[in-house]
Design an enzyme around this catalytic site. Structure first.
Site, PDB file in Angstrom:
ATOM      1  N   GLY A  43       0.798  -1.220   0.000  1.00 47.47           N
ATOM      2  CA  GLY A  43       0.000   0.000   0.000  1.00 47.47           C
ATOM      3  C   GLY A  43       0.831   1.270   0.000  1.00 47.47           C
ATOM      4  O   GLY A  43       0.472   2.266  -0.640  1.00 47.47           O
ATOM      5  N   LEU A 225       1.021 -10.261 -17.334  1.00 43.09           N
ATOM      6  CA  LEU A 225       1.599 -11.292 -18.199  1.00 43.09           C
ATOM      7  C   LEU A 225       3.114 -11.192 -18.258  1.00 43.09           C
ATOM      8  O   LEU A 225       3.741 -11.706 -19.182  1.00 43.09           O
ATOM      9  CB  LEU A 225       1.015 -11.178 -19.616  1.00 43.09           C
ATOM     10  CG  LEU A 225      -0.519 -11.211 -19.719  1.00 43.09           C
ATOM     11  CD1 LEU A 225      -0.942 -10.973 -21.163  1.00 43.09           C
ATOM     12  CD2 LEU A 225      -1.074 -12.530 -19.206  1.00 43.09           C
ATOM     13  N   ASP A 256       3.438  -2.960  -7.712  1.00 41.12           N
ATOM     14  CA  ASP A 256       2.807  -1.882  -6.930  1.00 41.12           C
ATOM     15  C   ASP A 256       2.661  -0.620  -7.772  1.00 41.12           C
ATOM     16  O   ASP A 256       1.668   0.109  -7.652  1.00 41.12           O
ATOM     17  CB  ASP A 256       3.649  -1.578  -5.686  1.00 41.12           C
ATOM     18  CG  ASP A 256       3.708  -2.750  -4.725  1.00 41.12           C
ATOM     19  OD1 ASP A 256       2.738  -3.525  -4.683  1.00 41.12           O
ATOM     20  OD2 ASP A 256       4.723  -2.885  -4.021  1.00 41.12           O
TER      21      ASP A 256
END
Length: 310
Positions: A43, A225, A256
């Site tokens: 986060g 991917l 992230d």
């Protein structure tokens, strides 16, 4: 207090330490250069990515001991508004070592310390009070936290009208999908586990994602991917975005960066194709930098412009 459209939660943050050395020799003292320190954890990295895109988020994370205080200082330097939930146990560290002789990267991670019952309740109460448009639950869970911890938070957030975005793995991800969330970003291997198969071929990915969407597990699934890019799948739409060809120095923080960029784009009401294009652009741009530095805005913009012309 100012309200924020995006809130990120990191229950298991880390102080990321990156250092360079020359030659890995067993049982000998390895001399490292001066380390670089970064605030890490899913986060927190998502909030950092949003800040690099000149967006805003409210970053909630746990913080314990002197390592936690250093983590807070690093987040503050990023000009990110945050609330640190204090814990009795120290915040963990992680270590990335780069061998300059071979350009090999060694990543060492540690499990987070136990969080008390009162600390667990404080995290949930903090999130309940914020009621954001988008809530990002990202990163691993601490030792001892139940695997349905994110699920419980997602249940409460949905009751407040928040769109929940989850980037975690394993049983924690399996559990949170039982409640149904807005967006998830698994890689192909994680997606295979979610539908209960050993592996997936690339041409099976879209159908696998649609299977989860039909079950109500998520509204949007973006499947990473790797070097081939990413595909965004909804009940009615599929968008494949190829990965730009860049010189990779580190993959730390790329996922992230991708999530942060997509949440930012969603908050800016971008169309879904642009959402995944921004995600791939920022994720690819992050790999161009060493250690845990995420991406540079100019690199991300250049790659996004390239993707729009594809």
């Amino acid at each position: 207090m100012k309200t924020f459209d995006i809130v990120t939660l990191t229950v298991n943050p880390a102080l990321d330490k990156t250092a360079h050395f020359k030659g890995l020799v067993p049982e000998q003292k390895i001399r490292c250069e001066e380390p670089r320190y970064d605030a890490g954890g899913g986060g927190i990295n998502v909030s950092k990515a949003i800040a690099r895109l000149e967006g805003e988020s409210f970053c909630v994370f746990t913080s314990g001991g002197p390592i936690g205080r250093m983590l807070e200082e690093l987040v503050q330097k990023e000009s990110i508004t945050f609330e640190a939930v204090k814990t009795a146990n120290w915040t963990r560290e992680s270590f990335v070592a780069v061998d300059d002789n071979t350009n090999s990267q060694y990543r060492f991670g540690f499990s987070g310390s136990v969080i008390s019952e009162d600390e667990k309740k404080e995290i949930i109460q903090t999130i309940q009070e914020l009621k954001p448009k988008f809530l990002v639950l990202s990163g691993s869970l601490n030792e001892g936290l139940p695997t349905d911890y994110y699920k419980n938070i997602a249940d409460l957030a949905k009751q407040s009208g928040s769109k929940v975005i989850v980037d975690t793995s394993g049983e924690a991800l399996q559990k949170v999908l039982e409640t149904g969330v807005y967006l998830i970003k698994p890689n192909v291997g994680e997606l295979a586990k979610l539908i209960g198969v050993e592996r997936l071929e690339i041409d099976e990915v879209v159908h696998a994602a649609q299977t989860l969407i039909e079950k109500g597990s998520a509204e949007i699934i973006v499947v990473s991917l790797g070097p081939q890019g990413a595909v965004l799948v909804t009940a009615t739409q599929t968008e494949f975005v190829p990965a730009p060809n860049v010189v990779k120095k580190s993959t730390v923080g790329a996922g992230d960066s991708m999530v942060g960029a997509m949440v930012w784009a969603l908050s800016q009401n971008k169309i879904l194709k642009e959402v995944v294009q921004w995600g791939v652009a920022c994720g690819s741009a992050a790999t161009m930098n060493e250690g845990t530095q995420l991406f540079k805005l100019e690199d991300a913009k250049r790659l996004f412009d390239w993707l729009q012309k594809k």
